[in-house]
Each structure stands twice: as structure tokens, then as C-alpha cells.
Scaffold this active site. Structure first.
Site, mmCIF file in Angstrom:
data_model
loop_
_atom_site.group_PDB
_atom_site.id
_atom_site.type_symbol
_atom_site.label_atom_id
_atom_site.label_comp_id
_atom_site.label_asym_id
_atom_site.label_seq_id
_atom_site.Cartn_x
_atom_site.Cartn_y
_atom_site.Cartn_z
ATOM 1 N N HIS A 165 -42.042 -30.836 25.121
ATOM 2 C CA HIS A 165 -40.831 -30.504 24.380
ATOM 3 C C HIS A 165 -39.675 -30.215 25.357
ATOM 4 C CE1 HIS A 165 -40.163 -29.609 19.986
ATOM 5 N NE2 HIS A 165 -38.981 -29.260 20.463
ATOM 6 N N ARG A 174 -34.660 -38.687 34.652
ATOM 7 C CA ARG A 174 -33.228 -38.646 34.993
ATOM 8 C C ARG A 174 -32.780 -39.835 35.826
ATOM 9 N NH1 ARG A 174 -34.058 -35.736 31.543
ATOM 10 N NH2 ARG A 174 -33.715 -33.499 31.378
ATOM 11 N N MET A 187 -33.953 -34.986 18.928
ATOM 12 C CA MET A 187 -33.329 -33.708 19.294
ATOM 13 C C MET A 187 -32.523 -33.186 18.110
ATOM 14 S SD MET A 187 -32.181 -34.462 23.212
ATOM 15 C CE MET A 187 -31.601 -36.113 22.839
ATOM 16 N N SER A 242 -45.785 -34.867 26.144
ATOM 17 C CA SER A 242 -44.521 -34.133 26.134
ATOM 18 C C SER A 242 -44.780 -32.641 26.071
ATOM 19 C CB SER A 242 -43.710 -34.548 24.889
ATOM 20 O OG SER A 242 -42.558 -33.743 24.730
#
Ligand SMILES: Cc1cc2nc3c(=O)[nH]c(=O)nc-3n(C[C@H](O)[C@H](O)[C@H](O)COP(=O)(O)O)c2cc1C
Length: 360
Positions: free
Chosen positions: A250, A285, A80, A248
């Protein structure tokens, strides 16, 4: 936020309160209407678990083998840009959390702290280097050489940014002037700071599979291609020398309404999972999300924003706590589905959920 921070959602709420609004918008936002951003998290919840009982799970290990090396658990910190927006200590704080939990940190090309400085400050952090290929290939060559020199174990080539998307949250709530939204990377002849806008103009939109092949041949580090959503591209990646792929989108920040990464994963595992490691990121999460990713055939998962929420709330200790919460949840989930180690997980543990997944 009052009370203890128990879950990754608690950390996001606390970070939102602590961060300057423009910084939060940059870190949290997605592209377009943020449909994919929301669906990434929802897609893991659309899978119901079919746990097995009385297996005998007293002795558990979270260990996985990734790029032929044993790792204590299947988490990585996703690459990131600009950790400085979350905490002044930036990537060095994140690296401390990575070292404490033995989590591979993917240091970004657009880091606030250069790859050498991160390695020198926290040599114990396991690390991969995320590469953006600039039109000026000499820059990329320098970045690759420096990654090898400073103990980075793999190159993560990001494939899904031929151009930078429009993120409306960022436009509505910009990062304040003077914020450290700049990388120390030197791009072409422009030494010094690189802002996202400047960077967008430098990344080569003409990057092709032949470039991946050349990079894989020239570099002594294994090449991991990140940002794939179709089995066709995963096959091309492997055929052009990639040693792993990252399923992914992104984190919903590039093309909106693309498939959620959890939904894209099975076909890619089917196509190349027998040959290379398949990683996945986006919307992870909970420990049960990690478990579902591995049950679908992923070797490991990358965690993005939650690490930055931990960083924003408590620096290295906060990021470390986020990773520890996720690992503890994963370990408990492993036991409760009747598995002793990640290699025992498979798709027989999963069924389509009958409830309507929350999309908000
Ligand atoms: C603030 C931010 C910056 C990012 N910068 C990069 C980057 O420079 N290179 C890259 O490959 N991915 C980048 N990503 C994408 C992440 O690597 C990852 O794919 C995504 O965040 C995973 O989703 P999650 O945040 O829902 O866990 C970025 C994501 C965020 C949130």
C-alpha cells in the site's frame, strides 16, 4: 521549482511546492515511522544491473500480455483515493492521461468522481475498478455491478486494509476543512460523502478468502487481489479464484516495517508466477525500477504517487508527462540491458548491489 521537469523526482518537488501542505501530507505520507515507505524505493536500488551488449536492439516493443490481453506497455496507475487533493479535475484528469498513454487506470472505490462519471467522461481510458468490501455487502455488490456495466475490465480487491493505519503526517498537517476529501460512493444507508474516517468504520475487517472466492464466482470480471507480501497468501489468492495478484504494501501506508515490495516479489513469482500474472507496486520512480520488476518476474507495475505529482503540477498533461518520462526511461533501459521486449528480461540481469542503497 525553476527549470524543466525532467524526472519523477522533479515532479514531486514541484508538486510539494504547489500543493497545500495538508494535501501534500495526505498524498505523500506513510504509516508509523515511514520505514517501509522509504525502503520501497531503496529496495529497487539495492539491485545492480548486469547488462548484455551487442544484442541488436534497434527494434523494440514495450508490449506485455496482462489478463490475456495485449497491452502497449507494462505500466498501470495504482488505485489512489481522492485525486481531488492533487487537482480539482480529479480522476477525470487522470483518466485523460491514462487514455493518452493507454495506461490502465485503477479507479478507486474512494474516488472523488464515481466510476460511472469517469467512464462517461473519458471512455477511451482503459480502466480497472478497485474494490473495498464494506460490511454492508449490498454496497459492494452495487459497486461490482456498476464496474461491469461501465466498461471496467477487472476488479482489484484491496486486501491490506482490515483497519486504517495511523499516518502521523496527516495528523500533524491535516487536510484543511472543506477540502474535497469525500467520495461520491454511497455507503450503506449514508448517502453522499464518505470521508476516510467514515470509510474506515465501514470496511469489513472480517473479510476472508471465502469472500474472494465468492466474488470471483459471482463476478464476470476477473478478480485481482492487491496487497499481498507472502507466497502463502499468493497461493491462497490463486486457489480462491484470483486471476492476478499485486505484490504491494500500500505504498508504505498501512503496516510500517513490512517488507519492501521489491524484496517480497521473487518468492511470490516463484509460487504463483507460472499460473497468474504477478503485478507489483511501491517506490517505482525510474524506468530502471520498472525493468528490475519485470526482470524479477512481474508482468506489469503500478505507479502511485508520481502520477498525482504530475496531476498536481499540470493536470492531465502533467500526469501524462510523468507516465511518458517513465516509459521513455524504461525503453532506454531495455535497450541498454540488451533486450528488445519485456519478455526477454529475466533475473540473470540482476545482482545484489554492493553500494549502500540510499534510504532517504
Ligand atoms: C494518496 C494515496 C491513496 C491511496 N489509496 C488507495 C486506495 O484507495 N486503495 C488501494 O488499494 N490503494 C491505495 N493506495 C495505494 C496505492 O494503490 C499503491 O499501492 C501505492 O501508492 C504504490 O506505491 P507508490 O506510491 O510508492 O508508487 C493509495 C496510495 C496513495 C499514495
Amino acid at each position: 521549482m525553476d527549470g524543466p521537469l525532467i524526472s519523477l523526482a522533479d515532479y514531486e518537488l514541484a508538486a510539494r511546492g504547489a500543493l497545500e501542505p495538508g494535501a501534500y501530507a495526505y498524498l505523500a505520507g506513510g504509516a508509523g515511522d515511514e520505514v517501509t515507505l522509504r525502503d520501497n524505493a531503496a529496495a529497487w536500488r539495492r539491485l545492480a544491473l548486469l547488462p548484455r551488449m551487442l544484442v541488436g536492439v534497434g527494434e523494440r516493443k514495450l508490449e506485455v500480455t496482462l489478463l490475456e490481453r495485449s497491452r502497449p506497455h507494462p505500466l498501470l496507475i495504482a488505485p489512489m483515493a481522492f485525486h481531488s487533493l492533487a487537482h480539482a479535475g480529479a480522476e477525470i484528469e487522470t483518466a485523460r492521461a491514462a487514455a493518452a498513454t493507454q495506461t490502465i487506470l485503477c479507479v478507486p472505490t474512494l474516488g472523488t468522481t464515481g466510476q460511472a462519471a469517469v467512464a462517461q467522461a473519458v471512455p477511451a481510458a482503459p480502466r480497472w475498478f478497485q474494490l473495498y468490501v464494506f460490511s454492508d455487502r449490498a454496497v459492494s455488490r452495487e459497486l461490482v455491478a456498476a464496474a461491469a456495466e461501465h466498461g471496467y475490465e477487472a476488479l482489484v480487491l484491496t486486501a491490506d486494509v482490515p483497519v486504517r493505519s495511523v499516518r502521523e503526517r496527516e495528523l500533524r498537517t491535516p487536510v484543511p476543512e472543506g477540502a474535497q476529501l469525500a467520495s461520491k460512493v454511497t455507503v450503506g444507508k449514508t448517502a453522499g460523502a464518505v470521508t476516510p474516517a467514515h470509510f474506515a468504520a465501514q470496511v469489513d475487517p472480517d473479510l476472508r478468502w471465502e469472500d474472494v472466492e465468492r466474488l470471483a464466482a459471482e463476478s464476470r470480471l476477473p478478480v485481482v487481489v492487491k496487497g499481498l507480501l507472502t507466497p502463502e497468501d499468493a497461493r491462497l489468492a490463486v486457489d480462491h479464484g484470483a486471476r492476478a495478484v499485486v505484490v504491494s504494501n500500500h505504498g508504505g501506508r498501512q503496516l510500517d516495517t513490512v517488507i519492501a515490495s521489491a524484496d517480497a516479489l521473487p518468492a511470490i513469482v516463484e509460487e504463483v508466477g507460472g499460473q497468474v500474472d504477478v503485478l507489483v507496486d511501491g517506490g517505482i520512480r525510474r524506468g530502471i525500477d520498472v525493468l528490475k520488476a519485470l526482470a524479477l518476474g512481474a508482468t506489469a507495475v503500478m505507479v502511485g504517487r508520481p502520477v498525482l505529482w504530475g496531476l498536481a503540477v499540470g493536470g492531465a498533461a502533467g500526469a501524462q508527462r510523468v507516465l511518458e518520462i517513465l516509459l521513455a526511461e524504461f525503453d532506454a533501459a531495455l535497450a541498454m540491458v540488451g533486450a528488445r521486449r519485456p519478455s526477454e528480461l529475466d533475473s540473470r540481469l540482476l545482482a545484489p548491489a554492493r553500494w549502500v542503497a540510499e534510504s532517504q
